[in-house]
Write a protein that holds these residues in place. Sequence first.
Motif, short mmCIF file in Angstrom:
data_model
loop_
_atom_site.label_atom_id
_atom_site.label_comp_id
_atom_site.label_asym_id
_atom_site.label_seq_id
_atom_site.Cartn_x
_atom_site.Cartn_y
_atom_site.Cartn_z
N PHE A 275 64.50 27.64 40.92
CA PHE A 275 63.93 26.31 41.12
C PHE A 275 64.63 25.22 40.31
N ARG A 276 65.51 25.62 39.40
CA ARG A 276 66.21 24.63 38.58
C ARG A 276 67.68 25.02 38.49
N GLN A 277 68.56 24.11 38.91
CA GLN A 277 69.99 24.39 38.90
C GLN A 277 70.62 24.14 37.54
N LEU A 278 69.98 23.30 36.72
CA LEU A 278 70.54 22.92 35.43
C LEU A 278 69.72 23.50 34.28
N THR A 279 70.42 24.06 33.29
CA THR A 279 69.79 24.52 32.06
C THR A 279 70.28 23.65 30.91
N ILE A 280 69.36 23.21 30.06
CA ILE A 280 69.70 22.42 28.88
C ILE A 280 69.15 23.13 27.66
N SER A 281 70.02 23.35 26.68
CA SER A 281 69.63 24.06 25.47
C SER A 281 69.88 23.17 24.25
N ASP A 282 69.13 23.39 23.18
CA ASP A 282 69.34 22.60 21.97
C ASP A 282 70.18 23.35 20.93
N TYR A 283 71.01 24.29 21.39
CA TYR A 283 71.96 24.96 20.49
C TYR A 283 72.99 25.73 21.30
N ILE A 284 74.10 26.08 20.66
CA ILE A 284 75.06 27.02 21.24
C ILE A 284 75.08 28.27 20.38
N PHE A 285 75.34 29.39 20.99
CA PHE A 285 75.28 30.65 20.25
C PHE A 285 76.30 30.70 19.12
N GLU A 286 77.49 30.14 19.34
CA GLU A 286 78.57 30.22 18.35
C GLU A 286 78.22 29.52 17.04
N LYS A 287 77.29 28.56 17.10
CA LYS A 287 76.97 27.82 15.87
C LYS A 287 76.28 28.71 14.84
N ASP A 288 75.77 29.86 15.28
CA ASP A 288 75.11 30.78 14.37
C ASP A 288 76.01 31.12 13.18
N ARG A 289 77.32 31.19 13.46
CA ARG A 289 78.25 31.59 12.40
C ARG A 289 78.48 30.47 11.38
N ILE A 290 78.19 29.22 11.75
CA ILE A 290 78.31 28.14 10.77
C ILE A 290 77.40 28.42 9.59
N PHE A 291 76.16 28.77 9.89
CA PHE A 291 75.19 29.06 8.83
C PHE A 291 75.55 30.35 8.09
N ALA A 292 76.06 31.32 8.83
CA ALA A 292 76.42 32.59 8.19
C ALA A 292 77.53 32.38 7.16
N ARG A 293 78.56 31.64 7.52
CA ARG A 293 79.67 31.41 6.58
C ARG A 293 79.21 30.59 5.38
N LEU A 294 78.23 29.74 5.61
CA LEU A 294 77.76 28.86 4.55
C LEU A 294 76.85 29.58 3.56
N ASN A 295 76.10 30.57 4.04
CA ASN A 295 75.02 31.13 3.24
C ASN A 295 75.17 32.59 2.83
N LEU A 296 76.02 33.36 3.50
CA LEU A 296 76.08 34.79 3.23
C LEU A 296 77.18 35.15 2.23
N GLU A 297 76.91 36.20 1.47
CA GLU A 297 77.93 36.76 0.58
C GLU A 297 78.97 37.52 1.41
N ASP A 298 80.09 37.85 0.80
CA ASP A 298 81.21 38.44 1.54
C ASP A 298 80.84 39.73 2.26
N ASP A 299 80.13 40.64 1.59
CA ASP A 299 79.77 41.90 2.22
C ASP A 299 78.75 41.69 3.33
N GLU A 300 77.83 40.75 3.12
CA GLU A 300 76.85 40.42 4.15
C GLU A 300 77.54 39.78 5.36
N LEU A 301 78.49 38.90 5.09
CA LEU A 301 79.21 38.22 6.18
C LEU A 301 80.03 39.22 7.00
N ALA A 302 80.60 40.21 6.35
CA ALA A 302 81.38 41.22 7.06
C ALA A 302 80.49 42.01 8.02
N LEU A 303 79.31 42.39 7.56
CA LEU A 303 78.37 43.10 8.42
C LEU A 303 77.90 42.20 9.55
#
Length: 216
Positions: free
Chosen positions: A79-107
């Motif tokens: 019923f709807r041809q257009l989807t609008i989202s308030d985020y992109i999946f790839e942005k998840d890694r922005i927060f990961a790189r900013l907040n995680l320690e090296d071993d956590e980031l590797a996992l």
Amino acid sequence: MENQFEFIAIEGVIGAGKTSLAKLLTERHNARLVLEQFKDNPFLPKFYEDRERYAFPTQMSFLASRFKQQQDMLSKDLFRQLTISDYIFEKDRIFARLNLEDDELALYDSIFEIMTGISAKPDLVIYLQSSVDRLMENIRQRDRNYERNISPSYLRELSEAYNHFFYHYNKSPLMIINTSEIDFISNEKHLDYIEEQIFEQPIRNNTHIHIIPDQL
């Protein structure tokens, strides 16, 4: 107004107005709305109180939730041809790189790389750029309990990470809108102009829209 897209994603730092713009455009275009489920993350309030301690469980909870939504988006809405989202999946890694320690980031990265390859790809990404002062003001106005501990320094750090990410972003056409001096929520002319740039102009890579309020 002819629509050339099936999936538009709107991005920005906390308080930039991405959810508000997604909702407004969804109403105007009878689109399917996909919102980030931050309220369902049980670790988020704890993260803003103790960033170092709760960064990893907060990040992994968001990763799982966002990936589930991405899978749901791959199914068509009859019923709807257009989807609008308030985020992109790839942005998840922005927060990961900013907040995680090296071993956590590797996992985290080992899981993220698998998921990102099968996530939904937007036809257009809209990045709402804003000053830290405006972000803080927006956050104060909406007054969410768990956001009261967000500091200007964290927002500045996050803004720099977002700017770096989108400076190098090339997976989808990108439109950048500076929202520091505009109000598309209360000023319909501002919203009309944004809508016109999105839906009436040819799709282009790295389009930067600078809206001058006095001229609208």
